[in-house]
Design a protein around this motif. Structure first.
Motif, PDB file in Angstrom:
ATOM      1  N   ARG A 206       0.845  -1.213   0.000  1.00  0.00           N
ATOM      2  CA  ARG A 206       0.000   0.000   0.000  1.00  0.00           C
ATOM      3  C   ARG A 206       0.873   1.253   0.000  1.00  0.00           C
ATOM      4  N   ARG A 207       1.944   1.235   0.785  1.00  0.00           N
ATOM      5  CA  ARG A 207       2.833   2.405   0.839  1.00  0.00           C
ATOM      6  C   ARG A 207       3.385   2.752  -0.529  1.00  0.00           C
ATOM      7  N   ASP A 208       3.746   1.711  -1.323  1.00  0.00           N
ATOM      8  CA  ASP A 208       4.397   1.931  -2.618  1.00  0.00           C
ATOM      9  C   ASP A 208       3.438   1.795  -3.793  1.00  0.00           C
ATOM     10  N   PHE A 209       2.142   1.802  -3.506  1.00  0.00           N
ATOM     11  CA  PHE A 209       1.145   1.556  -4.547  1.00  0.00           C
ATOM     12  C   PHE A 209       1.213   2.579  -5.677  1.00  0.00           C
ATOM     13  N   GLN A 210       1.390   3.830  -5.351  1.00  0.00           N
ATOM     14  CA  GLN A 210       1.398   4.885  -6.374  1.00  0.00           C
ATOM     15  C   GLN A 210       2.701   4.925  -7.166  1.00  0.00           C
ATOM     16  N   THR A 211       3.816   4.722  -6.501  1.00  0.00           N
ATOM     17  CA  THR A 211       5.123   4.879  -7.152  1.00  0.00           C
ATOM     18  C   THR A 211       5.609   3.617  -7.843  1.00  0.00           C
ATOM     19  N   GLY A 212       5.013   2.469  -7.490  1.00  0.00           N
ATOM     20  CA  GLY A 212       5.509   1.186  -7.963  1.00  0.00           C
ATOM     21  C   GLY A 212       6.290   0.498  -6.864  1.00  0.00           C
ATOM     22  N   GLN A 213       6.413  -0.817  -6.967  1.00  0.00           N
ATOM     23  CA  GLN A 213       7.016  -1.612  -5.906  1.00  0.00           C
ATOM     24  C   GLN A 213       8.547  -1.607  -5.995  1.00  0.00           C
ATOM     25  N   MET A 214       9.182  -1.680  -4.838  1.00  0.00           N
ATOM     26  CA  MET A 214      10.635  -1.778  -4.789  1.00  0.00           C
ATOM     27  C   MET A 214      11.086  -3.027  -5.540  1.00  0.00           C
ATOM     28  N   ALA A 215      12.280  -2.975  -6.165  1.00  0.00           N
ATOM     29  CA  ALA A 215      12.793  -4.137  -6.897  1.00  0.00           C
ATOM     30  C   ALA A 215      14.306  -4.195  -6.735  1.00  0.00           C
ATOM     31  N   ARG A 216      14.780  -5.184  -5.998  1.00  0.00           N
ATOM     32  CA  ARG A 216      16.226  -5.349  -5.804  1.00  0.00           C
ATOM     33  C   ARG A 216      16.682  -6.687  -6.396  1.00  0.00           C
ATOM     34  N   ASP A 217      17.276  -7.592  -5.599  1.00  0.00           N
ATOM     35  CA  ASP A 217      17.768  -8.869  -6.144  1.00  0.00           C
ATOM     36  C   ASP A 217      16.730  -9.492  -7.067  1.00  0.00           C
ATOM     37  N   MET A 218      17.158  -9.957  -8.239  1.00  0.00           N
ATOM     38  CA  MET A 218      16.186 -10.411  -9.224  1.00  0.00           C
ATOM     39  C   MET A 218      16.703 -11.536 -10.112  1.00  0.00           C
ATOM     40  N   THR A 219      15.757 -12.183 -10.784  1.00  0.00           N
ATOM     41  CA  THR A 219      16.062 -13.119 -11.852  1.00  0.00           C
ATOM     42  C   THR A 219      14.953 -13.054 -12.884  1.00  0.00           C
ATOM     43  N   LEU A 220      15.189 -13.664 -14.043  1.00  0.00           N
ATOM     44  CA  LEU A 220      14.185 -13.773 -15.102  1.00  0.00           C
ATOM     45  C   LEU A 220      13.947 -15.248 -15.392  1.00  0.00           C
ATOM     46  N   TYR A 221      12.734 -15.548 -15.840  1.00  0.00           N
ATOM     47  CA  TYR A 221      12.429 -16.920 -16.221  1.00  0.00           C
ATOM     48  C   TYR A 221      11.476 -16.916 -17.410  1.00  0.00           C
ATOM     49  N   VAL A 222      11.807 -17.678 -18.459  1.00  0.00           N
ATOM     50  CA  VAL A 222      10.927 -17.844 -19.612  1.00  0.00           C
ATOM     51  C   VAL A 222      10.335 -19.243 -19.554  1.00  0.00           C
ATOM     52  N   ASP A 223       9.007 -19.327 -19.496  1.00  0.00           N
ATOM     53  CA  ASP A 223       8.337 -20.611 -19.385  1.00  0.00           C
ATOM     54  C   ASP A 223       8.214 -21.284 -20.755  1.00  0.00           C
ATOM     55  N   ASP A 224       7.729 -22.500 -20.752  1.00  0.00           N
ATOM     56  CA  ASP A 224       7.635 -23.284 -21.980  1.00  0.00           C
ATOM     57  C   ASP A 224       6.738 -22.638 -23.029  1.00  0.00           C
ATOM     58  N   ASP A 225       5.765 -21.836 -22.598  1.00  0.00           N
ATOM     59  CA  ASP A 225       4.848 -21.186 -23.529  1.00  0.00           C
ATOM     60  C   ASP A 225       5.376 -19.847 -24.048  1.00  0.00           C
ATOM     61  N   GLY A 226       6.617 -19.507 -23.678  1.00  0.00           N
ATOM     62  CA  GLY A 226       7.221 -18.270 -24.144  1.00  0.00           C
ATOM     63  C   GLY A 226       6.947 -17.064 -23.270  1.00  0.00           C
ATOM     64  N   LYS A 227       6.083 -17.207 -22.264  1.00  0.00           N
ATOM     65  CA  LYS A 227       5.832 -16.088 -21.355  1.00  0.00           C
ATOM     66  C   LYS A 227       7.029 -15.904 -20.422  1.00  0.00           C
ATOM     67  N   ALA A 228       7.363 -14.651 -20.159  1.00  0.00           N
ATOM     68  CA  ALA A 228       8.529 -14.354 -19.327  1.00  0.00           C
ATOM     69  C   ALA A 228       8.103 -13.720 -18.009  1.00  0.00           C
ATOM     70  N   TYR A 229       8.888 -13.992 -16.978  1.00  0.00           N
ATOM     71  CA  TYR A 229       8.568 -13.525 -15.634  1.00  0.00           C
ATOM     72  C   TYR A 229       9.804 -12.903 -14.976  1.00  0.00           C
ATOM     73  N   HIS A 230       9.538 -11.894 -14.195  1.00  0.00           N
ATOM     74  CA  HIS A 230      10.565 -11.148 -13.470  1.00  0.00           C
ATOM     75  C   HIS A 230      10.305 -11.406 -11.984  1.00  0.00           C
ATOM     76  N   ILE A 231      11.259 -12.002 -11.291  1.00  0.00           N
ATOM     77  CA  ILE A 231      11.124 -12.303  -9.866  1.00  0.00           C
ATOM     78  C   ILE A 231      12.123 -11.441  -9.111  1.00  0.00           C
ATOM     79  N   TYR A 232      11.647 -10.702  -8.132  1.00  0.00           N
ATOM     80  CA  TYR A 232      12.525  -9.726  -7.469  1.00  0.00           C
ATOM     81  C   TYR A 232      12.155  -9.558  -5.997  1.00  0.00           C
ATOM     82  N   SER A 233      13.126  -9.107  -5.248  1.00  0.00           N
ATOM     83  CA  SER A 233      12.940  -8.853  -3.824  1.00  0.00           C
ATOM     84  C   SER A 233      12.381  -7.451  -3.637  1.00  0.00           C
ATOM     85  N   ALA A 234      11.254  -7.353  -2.938  1.00  0.00           N
ATOM     86  CA  ALA A 234      10.550  -6.076  -2.780  1.00  0.00           C
ATOM     87  C   ALA A 234      10.226  -5.823  -1.305  1.00  0.00           C
TER      88      ALA A 234
END
Length: 381
Positions: A206-234
């Motif tokens: 709720r605190r970061d709702f307007q500005t967007g969520q914090m994003a630090r340590d991260m990785t990316l993952y592309v699934d079998d259907d080609g969709k990509a995901y961003h996983i990050y510490s917030a």
């Protein structure tokens, strides 16, 4: 003629010796924690890295560190190496260069660039790099993710933008009643049971709702259907977020979820086996190592179930003095995955080491055991 013949013999012998030396210098096994040299004999400089497999070649992207404690700032940029066997790496140079000091750019020299990951978009033909970015002279307050793109795997990558993900968008696993809460951090005692409960129920979202969520340590993952995901510490590194990227991988679709709210996880690394998703993370202890955690889910958006510390044996309580950064599927070997981790050296950043270990699956959970030396025959057992 004799003189010329003699010279030719000398050159031929020298060439043969050089070839023999080159072959003998090839890495034939992984040696976790030891100096790992590239094909020129220089310690690989690609920390917090990730691997892209494209066109039959592996590409390793990572933070280019420099000497001393200030070497954790981005003074050069993101390094790239290539390999056909995951053991012997050729330096391809700087894939993403920092901008000139004083330029005012988000990625100017002296900023913080961490954990770069690159994925390839089949539809657009673009190589897409996301990374954790902290602005120069602002410590870790910015907590942003950043994007760069290229037409070639080795770059050069062009910086596009930095942002905080998903402003004015609620996670899909967020209760309606939590959206209306008005309690703030000032009203709570930090780390109390009530505080932890409120964090889990969206205190920082709720605190970061307007500005967007914090994003630090991260990785990316592309699934079998080609969709990509961003996983990050917030949420002040208290909660992991997983966010779906747009079809071109250049933005966020608005679909996202929280993982382990208030669990204090960072350093996410993910892989998929037999239709299930496995996640390995670490706790949050700065540059110091801690015990890894692991989780499993039937869907990337969760729910995720804790499987405990994947490391076993001596050194498991500190993940063998390392921290996760990526999990590499070994091409051509079924169910063969390598756990990539960093052994940080904060007093002399450039001396950081790499800990790569094979992942075993035992009773439905990933297991990491220390190996002084190992090779791909490990996966044939």
């Amino acid at each position: 003629m004799k003189s010329l013949f003699g010279l030719l013999v000398i050159f031929a012998c020298a060439y043969t010796n050089a070839q023999a030396q080159s072959l003998s210098d090839k890495h034939r096994a992984f040696q976790p924690g030891e100096i790992w040299t590239d094909t020129e004999g220089v310690h690989i400089n690609a920390h917090g890295g990730g691997i892209l497999f494209h066109g039959g070649t592996y590409y390793w992207f990572g933070e280019h560190k420099t000497d001393g404690r200030t070497g954790n700032r981005a003074m050069v940029g993101v390094s790239c190496y290539s390999s056909n066997d995951l053991l012997n790496w050729k330096r391809e140079g700087v894939a993403l260069a920092v901008h000139e000091e004083g330029s005012g750019s988000d990625i100017e020299k002296g900023s913080v660039i961490e954990r770069p990951k690159v994925i390839y978009n089949e539809k657009t033909g673009k190589f897409v790099m996301w990374f954790h970015l902290e602005l120069k002279d602002q410590g870790y307050n910015a907590a942003k993710t950043a994007l760069a793109t290229s037409d070639h795997p080795t770059g050069p990558y062009e910086f596009q933008k930095s942002l905080r993900p998903n402003p004015e968008t609620w996670p899909i696993n967020f209760k309606k009643s939590w959206k209306k809460k008005t309690i703030t951090e000032k009203e709570l005692e930090g780390w109390s049971d009530e505080w932890k409960k409120e964090v889990a129920e969206g205190l920082f979202i709720r605190r970061d709702f307007q500005t967007g969520q914090m994003a630090r340590d991260m990785t990316l993952y592309v699934d079998d259907d080609g969709k990509a995901y961003h996983i990050y510490s917030a949420e002040e590194n208290l909660t992991l977020h997983i966010a779906e990227l747009t079809e071109d991988y250049l933005g966020f679709s608005g679909k996202w979820a929280v993982i382990e709210p208030a669990g204090h996880n960072e350093a996410p690394a993910v892989f998929k086996k037999d239709g299930k998703y496995y996640l390995i993370t670490s706790g949050c202890t700065g540059w110091e190592p801690n015990a890894a955690r692991s989780f499993v889910a039937d869907d990337l958006m969760g729910p995720w179930t804790s499987l405990g510390n994947p490391a076993v044996g001596e050194g498991a309580d500190l993940t063998f003095d390392s921290q996760s950064t990526f999990i590499v599927p070994v091409q051509g070997k079924k169910d063969a995955f390598i756990f990539m981790a960093d052994r940080w050296r904060p007093e002399n950043a450039i001396d950081g080491r790499y800990v790569w270990l094979p992942i075993q699956m035992k009773d439905g959970r990933p297991v990491l055991e220390w190996q002084d030396k190992w090779d791909f025959s490990y996966f044939d057992k």
